[in-house]
Design a protein around this motif. Structure first.
Motif, PDB file in Angstrom:
ATOM      1  N   THR A  70       0.851  -1.202   0.000  1.00 29.83           N
ATOM      2  CA  THR A  70       0.000   0.000   0.000  1.00 29.83           C
ATOM      3  C   THR A  70       0.881   1.244   0.000  1.00 29.83           C
ATOM      4  O   THR A  70       2.016   1.215   0.450  1.00 29.83           O
ATOM      5  CB  THR A  70      -0.945   0.042   1.214  1.00 29.83           C
TER       6      THR A  70
ATOM      7  N   SER B  33       0.232   3.974   1.686  1.00 30.20           N
ATOM      8  CA  SER B  33       0.325   4.597   2.999  1.00 30.20           C
ATOM      9  C   SER B  33      -0.206   3.667   4.076  1.00 30.20           C
ATOM     10  O   SER B  33      -0.771   2.607   3.787  1.00 30.20           O
ATOM     11  CB  SER B  33      -0.487   5.886   3.027  1.00 30.20           C
ATOM     12  N   GLU B  34      -0.032   4.118   5.329  1.00 27.29           N
ATOM     13  CA  GLU B  34      -0.463   3.317   6.489  1.00 27.29           C
ATOM     14  C   GLU B  34      -1.981   3.344   6.657  1.00 27.29           C
ATOM     15  O   GLU B  34      -2.520   2.602   7.459  1.00 27.29           O
ATOM     16  CB  GLU B  34       0.220   3.827   7.765  1.00 27.29           C
TER      17      GLU B  34
ATOM     18  N   GLY C 246      -1.871  -1.390   4.889  1.00 27.97           N
ATOM     19  CA  GLY C 246      -2.067  -0.228   5.750  1.00 27.97           C
ATOM     20  C   GLY C 246      -3.019  -0.457   6.897  1.00 27.97           C
ATOM     21  O   GLY C 246      -2.636  -1.013   7.916  1.00 27.97           O
TER      22      GLY C 246
ATOM     23  N   SER D 285      -5.538   2.652  11.033  1.00 30.56           N
ATOM     24  CA  SER D 285      -4.255   2.899  10.365  1.00 30.56           C
ATOM     25  C   SER D 285      -3.103   2.335  11.182  1.00 30.56           C
ATOM     26  O   SER D 285      -3.079   2.454  12.399  1.00 30.56           O
ATOM     27  CB  SER D 285      -4.031   4.404  10.221  1.00 30.56           C
TER      28      SER D 285
ATOM     29  N   PHE E 109       4.841   1.559   9.990  1.00 33.51           N
ATOM     30  CA  PHE E 109       4.727   1.460   8.533  1.00 33.51           C
ATOM     31  C   PHE E 109       6.030   1.917   7.871  1.00 33.51           C
ATOM     32  O   PHE E 109       6.544   1.265   6.958  1.00 33.51           O
ATOM     33  CB  PHE E 109       3.550   2.315   8.049  1.00 33.51           C
TER      34      PHE E 109
END
Lengths: 601, 377
Positions: B173, B175-176, B197, B258, B264
């Motif tokens: 992904t 982003s987280e 994420g 998240s 992450f």
């Protein structure tokens, strides 16, 4: 260990799996009263691995709060010297997993069940019950014994003079499995034999070399008799000698105490029996913890204890969901909630067990789950607390209408006098009315029943105290431990259409009269404080029954408490809770507001 | 209680981890102190005692139990084979013979003259213990196992399922806060540890199973999806033995949450490196957390200085915390105040609280029991 005659100051601790709780009791004006309570995290596990550190920390908190110096150079100072020291120090323990046992008997519903009762009564967690007729193949039983790694095994089977073969067969399975104790490997696993005395020689031949075999009197000498005392005492001795001695720091703790350390639930059971005996009443006690729920009962002088090992409010909260199903939890929730949202909230509590509800929604959900955990644990208790099975009973003509049979539950909701609840969700409920209604909803008491909660969970300490100083234990229990919530009045029976259900005519302590009629499905509360009593008559109507027959009035003397008197006309057998969403939510909100259990949002 | 707090989960970019590896029973350790081992290497062996099979010969032979030892055709301690005659009896002057045969291969262990029960023990089952992480043998636990030392990045999750495994880290992904969707997975992820994420979806887990992914890591998972994968409700958080073909590590909790930014980022930095993963979780006394261990390439002989563990409970104004219960579940904020007095919550319970400010500037009250400290390097 000598117990002094004149005891004025008592220190008691309970080493739980997460917290060690210390209480200080002092005799003031001829009466034993709780002075202060302190607590500290239990230190059985790494990095400390010494239970006495947590004990000392808890005692230090007691010293700070009471101003009494108890410790001298890290040791408990006995006896009392002016305003220093204590007369006796006692302790209970459930740390390090408590006492874990496996029990075995020939017939599952007879000797194996008696053995289970003995182990539970002694305060053990029963990991498995092996019986000749448990439906498993012999090699499966061996496999199970081998993998369990209990602290000890209780083996029973056969009445005295009966068949030897079956119980010896069980001993052979144990021998073949070569079970190892849970803690430490430098000693043989203790096995208590409490079966047919004719088989003792063969049992010794089979097990004496591979286990630490102890022989006590048969716990079921005849079909009609159950004698659990000798087996229970031996379990306590071995708990001290083997299990405790292996746990980190316990040798030190054993040297510190003036009486043997008892398993926590065993001590609570002791206290329950003392109360039932002293007041000549039938009692149900429940302790709902994070991982397990213990239920104790004394009916007709018979004590029973069950542990629902995986019903609890944090570590095992997801298991309450797994066992009862989402629908059963939702029926207590007074608003709509997405089932996936509820599920996620429940499992999040399991993985973050120390968190607390911050919002009313969270509190209501938690108390809905508690109702189901309590209900399930009580169901399990009812099916275990039975009269002896396998007993032939002579009947005469007077028994024609008495349908009671061997193996029926002893738990009689009509004769039940007192329910005592403890554990965070009950003892720490922000309003006492919440604890009262949670217990009424879960246990559905019938007729007239008093309810109470343990204020700060000191029943374990008082339980062990009751074995050496009964007077002190009962005085503190009555005055400082027990918080009386009030009395529930609930007729049993049900109706298809709601009609009038109960008529109440009471003279209140003020001299005024309380006169009202409740319709079926209604719940009503009248606040009345502890030590106040209302007397009069309650009449069940339209086929309902308060224990004296349908529609027959009952003279009552009702005691108040922090909540008061609860008149419950919601019916029993079955309890009427609508399964239709909107109706159910309306009904719940009516009940909750009648009891004034939640603040207005 | 003065010490009530929830210590945060460990997330270290650089640490010297000591991992104890123990056999289930005593046995032989086959490595020595100083040996460099890789995750798949065998480091110790033992034999579990064989299964025991009882056989009652009384009915089969039509004899009384006390005659059982005399009817045996095999001695105690002797090897027997499946279907081999191990006992026999004769009647009518030897005209009729009854026999009892061994139900399994094994060794004759005992014969009871009280019950007529014959015990046959099968051959022991060999057990091999693998290193599970790349590292150096730091200590030998005689006959029990070893302590491995490894310089690594170390990430603890909150909940996991499935046992030990290893593979290369792959972040799929951007982003987280993005879910791990099945469309993000393809053949190239076989044998890998795949990181997403804020959510592991059911479809993604099923696709990962098909592709032969070794492990999945993400911020959250829905309980309903977990039930679907396992086929049952998780009752208590004691896991690790699930046979689902891969290990799952959830770093934050149940629901769509998240992944902590730092976690992450750390996984992203280690993309392409070999890691060990274990979903085993035990939230009870003797707590076990699921984990991802990413050994570094640094000189194995020079242990790095471990990141000091932040002493939890040492919370003060400015400490970064994460709310771990509703109504702020999953949000990260900074402690602004730690009032000493008890404060009444909307539930009317009076508890110790803290004040915290979230990134959007909102300042809230949270019970201290409902936050986790975010440890910083």
């Amino acid at each position: 260990m000598t117990i002094p005659d004149n005891i004025n100051v008592i220190l008691a601790t309970d080493c739980g799996s997460t917290t060690t709780k210390a209480i200080l009791i002092e005799k003031v004006d001829g009466e034993y009263r709780l002075k202060v309570r302190g607590e500290a995290p239990t230190t059985v596990e790494a990095p400390f691995e010494d239970v006495t550190r947590g004990v000392i920390n808890a005692i230090e908190e007691v010293e700070e709060l009471s101003g009494r110096q108890i410790l001298k150079e890290g040791e408990i100072q006995t006896p009392v010297d002016g305003d220093k020291g204590v007369d006796i120090y006692i302790s209970t323990s459930s740390a390090g997993g408590g006492l874990q046992m496996m029990v075995s008997g020939v017939v599952k519903s007879m000797t194996a069940e008696s053995a289970e009762r003995a182990a539970l009564g002694a305060g053990a967690i029963v990991m498995d019950v092996i019986a000749s007729n448990d439906g498993r193949l012999p090699h499966e039983r061996i496999e199970r014994i081998r993998h369990l790694r209990p602290d000890m095994i209780l083996l029973s089977g056969g009445i005295d003079g009966g068949t030897v073969k079956h119980v010896v067969e069980l001993a052979e399975l144990i021998e073949a499995a070569k079970p190892r104790p849970r803690l430490g490997s430098g000693y043989n696993l203790p096995v208590i034999y409490a079966g047919n005395k004719e088989a003792r020689e063969e049992i010794e031949d089979t097990l004496a070399n591979v286990t630490d075999l102890q022989i006590v009197d048969n716990l079921r000498p005849t079909l009609e008799q159950e004698r659990l005392g000798p087996a229970r005492e031996k379990i306590h001795d071995l708990f001290m000698e083997h299990v405790m001695a292996q746990a980190p720091g316990y040798k030190k703790l054993m040297n510190m105490t003036d009486a043997p350390i008892m398993p926590t639930p065993g001590a609570v059971g002791n206290l329950m029996q003392t109360i039932a005996e002293d007041e000549n009443i039938d009692v149900v006690g429940v302790d709902i913890g994070g991982a397990t729920t213990d239920v104790f009962s004394v009916f007709e002088d018979t004590f029973n204890r069950t542990v629902s090992a995986n019903l609890g409010m944090s570590y095992s909260v997801a298991n309450v969901l797994a066992e009862t199903g989402l629908e059963n939890i939702l029926r207590w929730v007074p608003f709509d909630i997405e089932s996936s949202d509820l599920r996620n909230r429940i499992v999040n509590k399991m993985i973050r067990p120390t968190t607390i509800p911050q919002t009313l929604v969270e509190l209501k959900l938690e108390q809905a789950i508690a109702r189901e955990a309590l209900r399930l644990a009580f169901e399990q208790h009812k099916s275990f607390a039975t009269s002896l099975k396998g007993v032939q009973r002579a009947r005469d003509i007077s028994d024609t209408f008495d349908q009671s049979m061997a193996g029926e539950t002893l738990v009689d909701l009509e004769s039940l006098d007192l329910i005592v609840g403890s554990g965070g969700v009950l003892s720490h409920a922000p309003r006492r009315e919440q604890a009262m209604l949670m217990m009424i909803d879960a246990f559905l008491p019938e007729g007239v029943t008093e309810l109470a909660v343990d204020s700060i969970f000191m029943m374990p300490q008082l339980g062990v105290l009751s074995t050496i100083h009964r007077e002190a234990a009962t005085q503190v229990f009555e005055k400082d431990c027990l918080i009386r919530l009030g009395t529930s009045v609930a007729p049993f029976g049900s109706m298809k259409k709601p009609k009038e259900a109960m008529k109440i005519e009471l003279t209140l302590p003020s001299g005024e009269t309380l006169s009202k009629t409740l319709n079926y499905g209604e719940l009503s509360m009248h606040p009345m404080t502890f030590r106040e009593t209302a007397t009069g008559e309650v009449t069940p109507l339209n086929g309902l029954d308060l224990g004296k027959g349908k529609n027959n009035p009952v003279k009552v003397e009702l005691h108040g408490g922090e909540a008061g008197l609860v008149f419950d006309a919601r019916g029993r057998r079955p309890f009427g809770l609508s399964d239709k969403g909107e109706m159910r939510i309306n009904k719940l909100n009516q009940w909750y507001s009648a009891m004034n259990i939640y603040p207005e949002e | 209680m003065a010490h009530a707090y929830t210590p945060g989960l460990r997330v270290s970019a650089k640490t010297n981890l000591r991992k104890t590896r123990r056999l289930p029973l005593t046995g032989d350790v086959v490595v020595e102190v100083g040996d460099i081992v890789s995750a798949d290497d065998i480091i110790a062996r033992t034999e579990l005692p064989g299964n025991v099979t009882p056989l009652n010969i009384v009915n089969q032979l039509g004899i009384v139990a006390e005659d059982a030892p005399h009817c045996m055709t095999k001695e105690i301690g002797e090897k027997v084979e499946f279907n081999e005659v191990i006992a026999e009896s004769s009647s009518f002057f030897g005209l009729f013979k009854s026999t009892a045969k061994a139900p399994v291969d094994g060794t004759l262990e005992s014969v009871s003259e009280v019950t007529g029960q014959v015990i046959i023990r099968q051959d022991p089952v060999p057990v091999e213990l693998r290193a599970y992480v790349d590292g150096k043998v730091g200590e030998i636990l005689e006959k029990e196992g070893v302590v491995l030392e490894t310089n690594c990045s170390f990430i603890q999750g909150i909940f996991g399922i499935g046992g030990e495994s290893s593979g290369e880290i792959q972040v799929v992904t951007e982003s987280e806060s993005e879910p791990l969707q099945p469309t993000l997975l393809d053949e190239s992820h076989a044998e890998k540890i795949v990181v997403g994420g804020n959510l592991l979806t059911l479809d993604a887990i099923e696709k990962a199973q098909e592709l032969g992914v070794k492990g999945l890591v993400a911020g959250g998972i829905h309980d309903t999806d977990l039930k679907e994968i396992l086929g049952y409700d998780i009752g208590v958080a004691i896991t690790g033995s699930e046979d689902i073909g891969l290990a799952i590590v959830v770093t934050e909790g149940f629901g769509e949450i998240s992944m902590a930014e730092r976690t992450f980022k750390l996984l992203k930095e280690n993309e392409g490196r070999k890691a060990s993963i274990n979903g085993a979780t035990q939230i009870r006394a003797g707590v076990i957390r699921p984990e991802v261990i990413i050994p570094s390439d640094a000189d194995e002989d020079a242990p790095v200085e471990a990141t000091p563990d932040v002493v939890a409970g040492g919370m003060s104004a400015g400490t970064l915390i994460r709310a771990i219960r509703e109504p702020y579940f999953g949000q990260i904020g900074e402690v602004t105040k730690l009032p000493a007095e008890l404060v009444a919550l909307p539930t009317e319970a009076k508890v110790r609280i803290l004040k915290a400010k979230f990134s959007d500037g909102e300042e809230v009250i949270i019970p201290r029991a409902n936050v986790e400290i975010i440890e910083e390097d």
